[in-house]
Write a protein that holds these residues in place. Structure first.
Motif, short mmCIF file in Angstrom:
data_model
loop_
_atom_site.label_atom_id
_atom_site.label_comp_id
_atom_site.label_asym_id
_atom_site.label_seq_id
_atom_site.Cartn_x
_atom_site.Cartn_y
_atom_site.Cartn_z
N SER A 76 0.83 -1.21 0.00
CA SER A 76 0.00 0.00 0.00
C SER A 76 0.86 1.25 0.00
CB SER A 76 -0.93 0.00 1.22
OG SER A 76 -1.87 -1.05 1.15
N ALA A 77 1.95 1.22 0.77
CA ALA A 77 2.86 2.37 0.78
C ALA A 77 3.47 2.56 -0.60
CB ALA A 77 3.96 2.15 1.82
N ALA A 78 3.80 1.46 -1.28
CA ALA A 78 4.34 1.55 -2.63
C ALA A 78 3.32 2.16 -3.59
CB ALA A 78 4.76 0.16 -3.12
N GLU A 79 2.06 1.77 -3.46
CA GLU A 79 1.03 2.31 -4.33
C GLU A 79 0.89 3.82 -4.15
OE1 GLU A 79 -2.64 0.25 -3.86
OE2 GLU A 79 -1.82 -1.68 -4.51
N SER A 80 0.98 4.27 -2.90
CA SER A 80 0.87 5.72 -2.66
C SER A 80 2.04 6.46 -3.30
CB SER A 80 0.80 6.00 -1.15
OG SER A 80 2.02 5.71 -0.49
N GLN A 81 3.24 5.89 -3.23
CA GLN A 81 4.41 6.51 -3.84
C GLN A 81 4.30 6.51 -5.37
OE1 GLN A 81 7.00 8.03 -2.47
NE2 GLN A 81 7.08 7.38 -0.34
N MET A 82 3.84 5.40 -5.93
CA MET A 82 3.69 5.32 -7.38
C MET A 82 2.67 6.34 -7.88
SD MET A 82 3.66 1.17 -7.35
CE MET A 82 3.01 0.85 -8.99
N SER A 83 1.56 6.46 -7.17
CA SER A 83 0.53 7.41 -7.57
C SER A 83 1.03 8.84 -7.49
CB SER A 83 -0.72 7.24 -6.69
OG SER A 83 -1.34 5.99 -6.92
N LEU A 84 1.73 9.16 -6.39
CA LEU A 84 2.25 10.52 -6.25
C LEU A 84 3.30 10.80 -7.31
CD1 LEU A 84 2.24 13.17 -4.76
CD2 LEU A 84 3.81 12.19 -3.06
N GLY A 85 4.12 9.81 -7.63
CA GLY A 85 5.11 9.99 -8.68
C GLY A 85 4.48 10.34 -10.02
N ASN A 86 3.33 9.74 -10.29
CA ASN A 86 2.68 9.97 -11.57
C ASN A 86 2.02 11.33 -11.70
OD1 ASN A 86 2.84 7.74 -13.57
ND2 ASN A 86 2.20 6.53 -11.83
N VAL A 87 1.86 12.04 -10.59
CA VAL A 87 1.27 13.38 -10.68
C VAL A 87 2.29 14.45 -10.27
CG1 VAL A 87 -1.10 12.60 -10.39
CG2 VAL A 87 0.25 13.20 -8.36
N THR A 88 3.55 14.06 -10.19
CA THR A 88 4.62 14.97 -9.81
C THR A 88 5.58 15.12 -10.99
OG1 THR A 88 4.50 14.25 -7.50
CG2 THR A 88 6.53 15.35 -8.19
N GLY A 89 6.02 16.32 -11.24
CA GLY A 89 6.97 16.57 -12.32
C GLY A 89 8.38 16.16 -11.93
N PRO A 90 9.25 15.98 -12.90
CA PRO A 90 10.64 15.65 -12.61
C PRO A 90 11.35 16.85 -11.97
CG PRO A 90 10.32 16.07 -14.97
CD PRO A 90 8.96 16.08 -14.34
N PRO A 91 12.34 16.59 -11.12
CA PRO A 91 12.92 15.28 -10.80
C PRO A 91 12.27 14.60 -9.61
CG PRO A 91 14.28 16.98 -9.84
CD PRO A 91 13.15 17.70 -10.53
N GLY A 92 11.29 15.27 -8.99
CA GLY A 92 10.68 14.70 -7.79
C GLY A 92 9.99 13.37 -8.03
N ASP A 93 9.47 13.16 -9.24
CA ASP A 93 8.77 11.92 -9.53
C ASP A 93 9.68 10.71 -9.39
OD1 ASP A 93 10.29 12.70 -11.70
OD2 ASP A 93 8.81 12.11 -13.21
N GLU A 94 10.94 10.86 -9.81
CA GLU A 94 11.87 9.72 -9.75
C GLU A 94 12.10 9.26 -8.31
OE1 GLU A 94 15.44 10.53 -11.88
OE2 GLU A 94 14.38 11.38 -13.61
N ARG A 95 12.12 10.21 -7.39
CA ARG A 95 12.29 9.85 -5.98
C ARG A 95 11.14 8.96 -5.49
NH1 ARG A 95 10.26 12.69 -1.75
NH2 ARG A 95 9.95 14.53 -3.09
N HIS A 96 9.91 9.30 -5.91
CA HIS A 96 8.75 8.52 -5.48
C HIS A 96 8.76 7.13 -6.13
CE1 HIS A 96 7.06 11.84 -3.30
NE2 HIS A 96 7.04 12.61 -4.36
N PHE A 97 9.11 7.05 -7.41
CA PHE A 97 9.16 5.75 -8.07
C PHE A 97 10.24 4.86 -7.45
CE2 PHE A 97 7.43 8.21 -11.82
CZ PHE A 97 6.14 7.72 -11.67
N ALA A 98 11.39 5.46 -7.13
CA ALA A 98 12.48 4.68 -6.53
C ALA A 98 12.06 4.14 -5.15
CB ALA A 98 13.73 5.53 -6.40
N GLN A 99 11.36 4.97 -4.37
CA GLN A 99 10.91 4.52 -3.05
C GLN A 99 9.87 3.41 -3.20
OE1 GLN A 99 12.12 5.59 0.18
NE2 GLN A 99 11.15 3.60 0.39
N ALA A 100 9.01 3.53 -4.20
CA ALA A 100 8.02 2.48 -4.44
C ALA A 100 8.70 1.15 -4.72
CB ALA A 100 7.11 2.87 -5.60
#
Length: 279
Positions: free
Chosen positions: A224-248
């Protein structure tokens, strides 16, 4: 006249009976919530018929100040899960807003008594994550035509699964490739989605810290924590999105290794496809 008086006496007696026997009222609420669990799992299309009952349960719990009693924690969590699942019975289409917000308030009240409790923190994380689903689904619908015109519609399935829209699940490779900044990510829908998803990410992170400290971390919480990170990554512009995908990905690796836990098909596919990008 006497009939009216008799009715008044009945109401007065019923009121006194309820106030003098709060446990009877608690049992009535439990019966309603048991029914809501059944409706969500077996016949969610009938949800509207049970709306008055759900709201009466909330009113009764407020009358009893039920969530102020730290001795009833297990019952509180069970009730909130039942009401929250009902409120989000079709989260891609939206939620029953007053019930969803009531659940959030009740979780926060419990949190005052148990500030590091894993169940409470995950309950709040789930509330925020589910709130985001209608906005994520709308983003996906509105951008579907654009993506199909670019030949990428094959990545979208016919329906959403779990908490992630199909775009959330399968388009991370485009972000990991560091495409040009998409101006749409500053649009109102993206801002709204981030407003829901950032608290979800934060509450799940707190829940994991508490669970890790107790040695009780489960694959379900990690997923569930991974899903939240993936979702936030998809609505965040770079480079912040990569941080969320990596944490997921890191969460998914831990979930995959959790004893007895099996990742869902789409999360396993996500890990298989994109795990190689994260050290």
């Amino acid at each position: 006249m006497s009939r009216h008086s008799g009715s008044s006496r009945h109401r007065s007696h019923h009121s006194r009976s309820t106030e003098s026997n709060p446990e009877d009222l608690v049992e009535q609420v439990k019966s309603i919530i048991t029914l809501l669990y059944e409706v969500v799992s077996s016949r969610p299309y009938e949800w509207e018929a049970y709306l008055p009952s759900a709201r009466s349960a909330m009113t009764a719990l407020d009358h009893l100040h039920f969530f102020r009693d730290p001795q009833r924690f297990a019952e509180q969590v069970w009730m909130l899960h039942g009401l929250q699942d009902y409120a989000f019975h079709d989260s891609d289409s939206g939620c029953i807003r007053d019930i969803a917000e009531w659940c959030q308030t009740a979780w926060l009240r419990i949190l005052r008594n148990y500030p590091e409790n894993v169940d409470t923190l995950t309950g709040l994380g789930r509330n925020w994550l589910q709130r985001a689903q209608a906005t994520l689904a709308r983003i996906h619908r509105e951008e579907g035509n654009d993506s199909s015109s670019q030949g990428s519609s094959s990545q979208a399935g016919n329906s959403t699964q779990g908490h992630l829209s199909n775009e959330d699940k399968y388009n991370a490779d485009e972000r990991l490739a560091s495409p040009p900044a998409d101006p749409r990510r500053q649009g109102p829908l993206y801002v709204e989605a981030r407003g829901y998803l950032q608290p979800a990410v934060d509450f799940y992170a707190r829940a994991l810290r508490s669970a890790d400290a107790l040695g009780s971390t489960t694959g379900e919480i990690l997923a569930s924590a991974a899903e939240s990170q993936m979702s936030l990554g998809n609505v965040t512009g770079p480079p912040g999105d990569e941080r969320h995908f990596a944490q997921a990905i890191r969460y998914l690796r831990r979930a995959e290794a959790a004893p007895g836990y099996i990742l869902s098909v789409y999360l396993q596919q996500y890990l298989n496809d994109y795990g190689r990008y994260v050290s």
